[in-house]
Motif scaffolding. Structure first.
Motif, PDB file in Angstrom:
ATOM      1  N   SER A 178       0.806  -1.228   0.000  1.00 27.39           N
ATOM      2  CA  SER A 178       0.000   0.000   0.000  1.00 27.39           C
ATOM      3  C   SER A 178       0.831   1.266   0.000  1.00 27.39           C
ATOM      4  CB  SER A 178      -0.928   0.016   1.219  1.00 27.39           C
ATOM      5  OG  SER A 178      -0.167   0.108   2.420  1.00 27.39           O
ATOM      6  N   ASN A 179       2.120   1.162   0.334  1.00 24.38           N
ATOM      7  CA  ASN A 179       2.982   2.338   0.424  1.00 24.38           C
ATOM      8  C   ASN A 179       4.238   2.087  -0.397  1.00 24.38           C
ATOM      9  OD1 ASN A 179       4.527   4.552   1.039  1.00 24.38           O
ATOM     10  ND2 ASN A 179       4.539   4.224   3.253  1.00 24.38           N
ATOM     11  N   LEU A 180       4.159   2.402  -1.682  1.00 23.37           N
ATOM     12  CA  LEU A 180       5.276   2.231  -2.608  1.00 23.37           C
ATOM     13  C   LEU A 180       5.985   3.570  -2.797  1.00 23.37           C
ATOM     14  CD1 LEU A 180       3.524  -0.039  -5.263  1.00 23.37           C
ATOM     15  CD2 LEU A 180       4.846  -0.734  -3.244  1.00 23.37           C
ATOM     16  N   PRO A 181       7.173   3.598  -3.374  1.00 19.78           N
ATOM     17  CA  PRO A 181       7.863   4.880  -3.586  1.00 19.78           C
ATOM     18  C   PRO A 181       7.087   5.849  -4.476  1.00 19.78           C
ATOM     19  CG  PRO A 181       9.404   3.066  -3.768  1.00 19.78           C
ATOM     20  CD  PRO A 181       8.036   2.458  -3.706  1.00 19.78           C
ATOM     21  N   ARG A 182       6.374   5.331  -5.446  1.00 15.37           N
ATOM     22  CA  ARG A 182       5.510   6.139  -6.301  1.00 15.37           C
ATOM     23  C   ARG A 182       4.389   5.245  -6.799  1.00 15.37           C
ATOM     24  NH1 ARG A 182       6.800  10.868  -8.917  1.00 15.37           N
ATOM     25  NH2 ARG A 182       4.619  10.758  -9.510  1.00 15.37           N
ATOM     26  N   LYS A 183       3.605   5.763  -7.727  1.00 19.47           N
ATOM     27  CA  LYS A 183       2.500   4.998  -8.306  1.00 19.47           C
ATOM     28  C   LYS A 183       3.008   3.738  -8.997  1.00 19.47           C
ATOM     29  CE  LYS A 183       2.104   8.635 -10.981  1.00 19.47           C
ATOM     30  NZ  LYS A 183       1.585   9.638 -11.941  1.00 19.47           N
ATOM     31  N   TRP A 184       2.123   2.753  -9.117  1.00 19.82           N
ATOM     32  CA  TRP A 184       2.479   1.453  -9.700  1.00 19.82           C
ATOM     33  C   TRP A 184       1.383   1.088 -10.688  1.00 19.82           C
ATOM     34  CZ3 TRP A 184       6.544  -1.466 -10.275  1.00 19.82           C
ATOM     35  CH2 TRP A 184       6.459  -2.848 -10.434  1.00 19.82           C
ATOM     36  N   VAL A 224       8.972  -4.509 -17.750  1.00 20.02           N
ATOM     37  CA  VAL A 224       9.012  -3.642 -16.569  1.00 20.02           C
ATOM     38  C   VAL A 224       9.599  -2.281 -16.940  1.00 20.02           C
ATOM     39  CG1 VAL A 224       9.917  -3.368 -14.224  1.00 20.02           C
ATOM     40  CG2 VAL A 224       9.304  -5.640 -15.045  1.00 20.02           C
ATOM     41  N   GLY A 225       9.039  -1.214 -16.345  1.00 15.09           N
ATOM     42  CA  GLY A 225       9.689   0.091 -16.414  1.00 15.09           C
ATOM     43  C   GLY A 225       9.241   1.005 -17.521  1.00 15.09           C
ATOM     44  N   GLY A 226       7.978   0.887 -17.971  1.00 11.22           N
ATOM     45  CA  GLY A 226       7.463   1.836 -18.952  1.00 11.22           C
ATOM     46  C   GLY A 226       6.843   3.046 -18.273  1.00 11.22           C
ATOM     47  N   SER A 256       6.394  -5.834  -7.375  1.00 13.71           N
ATOM     48  CA  SER A 256       5.900  -4.724  -6.565  1.00 13.71           C
ATOM     49  C   SER A 256       6.739  -4.585  -5.291  1.00 13.71           C
ATOM     50  CB  SER A 256       4.424  -4.953  -6.222  1.00 13.71           C
ATOM     51  OG  SER A 256       3.941  -3.977  -5.324  1.00 13.71           O
ATOM     52  N   ALA A 257       7.049  -5.718  -4.624  1.00 11.41           N
ATOM     53  CA  ALA A 257       7.868  -5.687  -3.416  1.00 11.41           C
ATOM     54  C   ALA A 257       9.297  -5.245  -3.734  1.00 11.41           C
ATOM     55  CB  ALA A 257       7.870  -7.064  -2.758  1.00 11.41           C
ATOM     56  N   LEU A 258       9.824  -5.678  -4.875  1.00  8.35           N
ATOM     57  CA  LEU A 258      11.155  -5.242  -5.299  1.00  8.35           C
ATOM     58  C   LEU A 258      11.193  -3.728  -5.442  1.00  8.35           C
ATOM     59  CD1 LEU A 258      13.298  -6.870  -8.101  1.00  8.35           C
ATOM     60  CD2 LEU A 258      12.874  -4.419  -8.127  1.00  8.35           C
ATOM     61  N   PHE A 259      10.157  -3.174  -6.052  1.00  7.58           N
ATOM     62  CA  PHE A 259      10.070  -1.718  -6.198  1.00  7.58           C
ATOM     63  C   PHE A 259       9.915  -1.057  -4.836  1.00  7.58           C
ATOM     64  CE2 PHE A 259       7.069   1.935  -7.284  1.00  7.58           C
ATOM     65  CZ  PHE A 259       8.093   2.811  -7.598  1.00  7.58           C
ATOM     66  N   ARG A 260       9.068  -1.618  -3.987  1.00  6.13           N
ATOM     67  CA  ARG A 260       8.854  -1.077  -2.633  1.00  6.13           C
ATOM     68  C   ARG A 260      10.167  -0.980  -1.868  1.00  6.13           C
ATOM     69  NH1 ARG A 260       6.198  -5.500   0.471  1.00  6.13           N
ATOM     70  NH2 ARG A 260       8.382  -6.161   0.547  1.00  6.13           N
ATOM     71  N   GLU A 283      18.510  -7.302 -16.661  1.00  9.72           N
ATOM     72  CA  GLU A 283      19.101  -8.547 -16.164  1.00  9.72           C
ATOM     73  C   GLU A 283      19.129  -8.581 -14.645  1.00  9.72           C
ATOM     74  OE1 GLU A 283      20.565  -6.419 -18.228  1.00  9.72           O
ATOM     75  OE2 GLU A 283      20.460  -7.447 -20.181  1.00  9.72           O
ATOM     76  N   LYS A 284      19.512  -7.478 -14.011  1.00 14.86           N
ATOM     77  CA  LYS A 284      19.557  -7.443 -12.551  1.00 14.86           C
ATOM     78  C   LYS A 284      18.159  -7.481 -11.956  1.00 14.86           C
ATOM     79  CE  LYS A 284      21.351  -4.968  -8.531  1.00 14.86           C
ATOM     80  NZ  LYS A 284      22.161  -3.832  -8.025  1.00 14.86           N
ATOM     81  N   VAL A 285      17.192  -6.849 -12.631  1.00 23.50           N
ATOM     82  CA  VAL A 285      15.812  -6.917 -12.148  1.00 23.50           C
ATOM     83  C   VAL A 285      15.365  -8.372 -12.104  1.00 23.50           C
ATOM     84  CG1 VAL A 285      13.421  -6.320 -12.665  1.00 23.50           C
ATOM     85  CG2 VAL A 285      15.207  -4.601 -12.955  1.00 23.50           C
ATOM     86  N   ARG A 286      15.624  -9.108 -13.188  1.00 22.70           N
ATOM     87  CA  ARG A 286      15.229 -10.519 -13.223  1.00 22.70           C
ATOM     88  C   ARG A 286      15.955 -11.330 -12.147  1.00 22.70           C
ATOM     89  NH1 ARG A 286      15.547 -15.744 -14.779  1.00 22.70           N
ATOM     90  NH2 ARG A 286      13.974 -16.507 -16.279  1.00 22.70           N
ATOM     91  N   GLU A 287      17.246 -11.088 -12.031  1.00 20.20           N
ATOM     92  CA  GLU A 287      18.062 -11.835 -11.060  1.00 20.20           C
ATOM     93  C   GLU A 287      17.569 -11.589  -9.632  1.00 20.20           C
ATOM     94  OE1 GLU A 287      22.643 -11.609  -9.385  1.00 20.20           O
ATOM     95  OE2 GLU A 287      22.238 -11.054 -11.478  1.00 20.20           O
ATOM     96  N   THR A 288      17.276 -10.338  -9.311  1.00 17.85           N
ATOM     97  CA  THR A 288      16.815 -10.006  -7.962  1.00 17.85           C
ATOM     98  C   THR A 288      15.429 -10.576  -7.702  1.00 17.85           C
ATOM     99  OG1 THR A 288      18.102  -7.954  -8.085  1.00 17.85           O
ATOM    100  CG2 THR A 288      16.459  -8.108  -6.326  1.00 17.85           C
ATOM    101  N   LEU A 289      14.561 -10.502  -8.706  1.00 20.11           N
ATOM    102  CA  LEU A 289      13.232 -11.096  -8.581  1.00 20.11           C
ATOM    103  C   LEU A 289      13.350 -12.583  -8.274  1.00 20.11           C
ATOM    104  CD1 LEU A 289      10.089 -11.024  -9.003  1.00 20.11           C
ATOM    105  CD2 LEU A 289      10.565 -11.455 -11.432  1.00 20.11           C
ATOM    106  N   GLN A 290      14.202 -13.291  -9.008  1.00 23.46           N
ATOM    107  CA  GLN A 290      14.366 -14.733  -8.814  1.00 23.46           C
ATOM    108  C   GLN A 290      14.943 -15.063  -7.448  1.00 23.46           C
ATOM    109  OE1 GLN A 290      14.028 -17.914 -11.239  1.00 23.46           O
ATOM    110  NE2 GLN A 290      13.625 -18.042  -9.047  1.00 23.46           N
TER     111      GLN A 290
END
Length: 582
Positions: A178-184, A224-226, A256-260, A283-290
């Motif tokens: 419910s509290n992310l850095p910005r809109k999602w 991700v990231g548009g 969403s949690a990664l962004f949070r 690549e890092k986004v995918r790696e961190t998600l996994q």
């Protein structure tokens, strides 16, 4: 150091805002301390309320989230009744009247002139009918978008509606998200036409096939990231992930949690996930998600259908969903053009009645600010198409009417620099009467945004218009920058801003000259977007030749001289305010 907004959110945010909102509704607008108003206005957004511009103190815009644009039977009538009873302001719009609803570019609904004292009653009526404003704004999951006729579309690859419904039920009101850095902003598309516009969303699930055990399985590729705003647009990046429908919620929650956990909470201008993807790379986004956010092995990306994307491209049969289309069950959905997305309250109520009389009562909203009546049996189709209301909301409109999109503008928004909706209506009507497109061109998109926040999605239009100011004959006037050649599809591209600060009364003449050059100089069968692509910016600037015509603009010298309350200090020479949010 955390931004002011982050400090305010650390004190009160999420679901707990509601009790404070209701307290202020009971005590009155003046009970909000002057030095706390910025903080409370920021928090109220989480419950779908934006305070309107200076000079309209005490009035709010209310946004109602409708996941995938779906309004179930009876819900459109509720929206019309609320607009008719509660969304009437002190001024009468010369085109749209006293009360109206706005359909947005994210398949939501906006009402204006809402007073705090009426919010509890409105919420009660909305929620009793399955509607809500929860998280329609604020730093959280926004309204989930997609192909509005998901589940009914005969051309879809996979029915995305159950997935969208699950995401909405899982993440709306979820304290962990419910509290992310910005809109999602999330898009889930199951159709082959790309009508979910995933490329311009923070998170996009797009239809794709994956070979598993020798068979093609239908699921979704992940991007991700548009995003469009802040003069730094991005198309969503491929992170090389394919996901089954039943696992979409886990992957979406993980991202969403990664962004949070990793988004920028110190600088709101850099807080969107597009900047995190810039910094990390896909690549890092995918790696961190996994490694940190999902507990199963992610599949690599599957075979997508992006080469079939036609929605908002300026080409193809499914450039939008206006018109009569057969559903997979043999019934029909009828897309109606709503010029700049605004419909009077009386018309909303009449459309609700027609949807019940000729269809199932269900209505859906598209990202092109239009409405779609679904489930019309073939035997009802002709009678429905002959209804008087469809003369104003046509299933077969002029390309200039069909392609017009406009944001809220200075009428209500303090960030906007120019009037938008009333002006774009005038532009479309003038172009329809005075300009001819080539016979084989039946789609032409003109998007007018009042500032750089891009709520009208100007970067993905044939002609992009963006609010500015300039001087003409020694006087300050409203003006527009002109961009050309944007659109989505297999190979999306953003508009190129080629001409700056054209006085608003010279814009129709400039467009007429541009279209005349296009008609005269295009290669056989060439689309406008392709025509733009083979010219450089200097050549295009010469084609956009501003010119006075018989078009008259009553708002060009100062919008506050028109029909709505406007703070006296907000003159033509005032600089636009720095945005705290959208």
């Amino acid at each position: 150091m955390p931004s002011d907004v982050e400090k305010w959110k650390s004190e009160v945010y999420g679901n707990e805002i509601r009790e404070h909102l209701f307290r202020f509704a009971e005590e009155g607008f003046d009970a909000i301390p002057d030095d706390e108003r910025d903080a409370w206005f920021e928090r109220f957004k989480w419950w779908g309320l934006y305070h309107q511009r200076n000079g309209q103190e005490g009035y709010f815009m209310m946004r109602i989230g409708t996941p995938n644009g779906v309004l179930e039977p009876g819900q459109l009538k509720v929206v019309g009744e609320i607009a008719d009873e509660y969304a009437r302001g002190p001024g009468t719009n010369p085109i749209f009247g006293d009360a109206y609803a706005d359909w947005t570019t994210r398949q939501s609904i906006q009402l204006h002139w809402i007073e705090l004292s009426d919010v509890p009653e409105i919420f009660e009526k909305l929620e009793a009918n399955g509607l809500s404003t929860q998280q329609a704004c604020g730093d959280s999951w926004r309204n989930i978008v997609g192909n509005p006729v998901a589940g009914k579309d005969g051309q879809e690859v996979i029915d995305a509606w159950p997935v969208i419904r699950e995401l909405n039920e899982t993440f709306k009101g979820n304290d962990d998200h419910s509290n992310l850095p910005r809109k999602w902003k999330v898009s889930v598309t199951g159709s082959a036409d790309g009508s979910g516009q995933g490329d311009i969303n923070d998170l996009a699930f797009e239809p794709a096939y994956k070979e598993i055990d020798g068979e093609d399985v239908v699921g979704f590729n992940v991007r991700v990231g548009g995003g469009l705003a802040r003069n730094e647009p991005r198309f969503a990046r491929d992170i090389d992930v394919w996901v089954r429908p039943e696992n979409v919620s886990d992957v979406a929650g993980g991202l969403s949690a990664l962004f949070r956990d990793n988004g920028d909470r110190e600088d709101r201008y850099n807080a969107r996930i597009k900047f995190l993807v810039d910094e990390w790379g896909p690549e890092k986004v995918r790696e961190t998600l996994q490694e940190e956010y999902v507990d199963f092995e992610l599949h690599t990306a599957g075979r997508d259908v992006r080469e079939e994307y036609t929605y908002n491209t300026g080409e193809g049969e499914r450039n939008d969903l206006v018109g009569v289309h057969e559903q997979k069950d043999g019934k029909y959905f009828v897309g109606l053009n709503v010029l700049v997305g605004r419909m009077g309250a009386e018309d909303v109520l009449e459309l609700a009645d027609l949807a019940e009389e000729y269809g199932s009562g269900e209505v859906r909203l598209s990202q092109r600010q239009n409405v779609i009546v679904t489930d019309v049996p073939e035997e009802n189709l002709d009678a429905f198409l002959e209804e008087d209301l469809l003369e104003h909301y046509s299933p077969d409109p002029s390309p200039f009417m069909r392609g017009s999109i406009a944001c809220t503008g200075t009428e209500f928004c303090s960030l906007s620099i120019v009037e938008t909706k009333n002006r774009q209506v005038r532009y479309a009507r003038w172009l329809k009467e005075n300009v001819d497109l080539p016979e084989d061109v039946d789609e032409f998109h003109i998007h007018l945004s009042g500032c750089t926040a891009s709520c009208a999605q100007p970067q993905i239009a044939d002609v992009s218009l963006r609010g500015m100011k300039t001087r003409k004959d020694g006087e300050a006037v409203e003006a527009l920058d002109v961009g050309l050649g944007g659109g989505l599809g297999d190979e999306p591209q953003f508009a190129r801003w080629v001409t700056q600060r054209v006085p608003v009364d010279e814009v129709p003449g400039a467009l007429a000259n541009l279209i005349e050059s296009f008609a005269d100089e295009r290669e056989e069968g060439e689309s406008f977007r392709a025509f733009v692509a083979r010219h450089d910016d200097e050549e295009l600037d010469e084609l956009v030749e501003p010119e006075e015509t018989d078009y008259e603009d009553p708002m060009m010298h100062n919008t506050k001289m028109t029909w709505y309350p406007y703070a006296e200090e907000d003159g033509m020479d005032a600089a636009p305010p720095a945005p705290a949010d959208d």
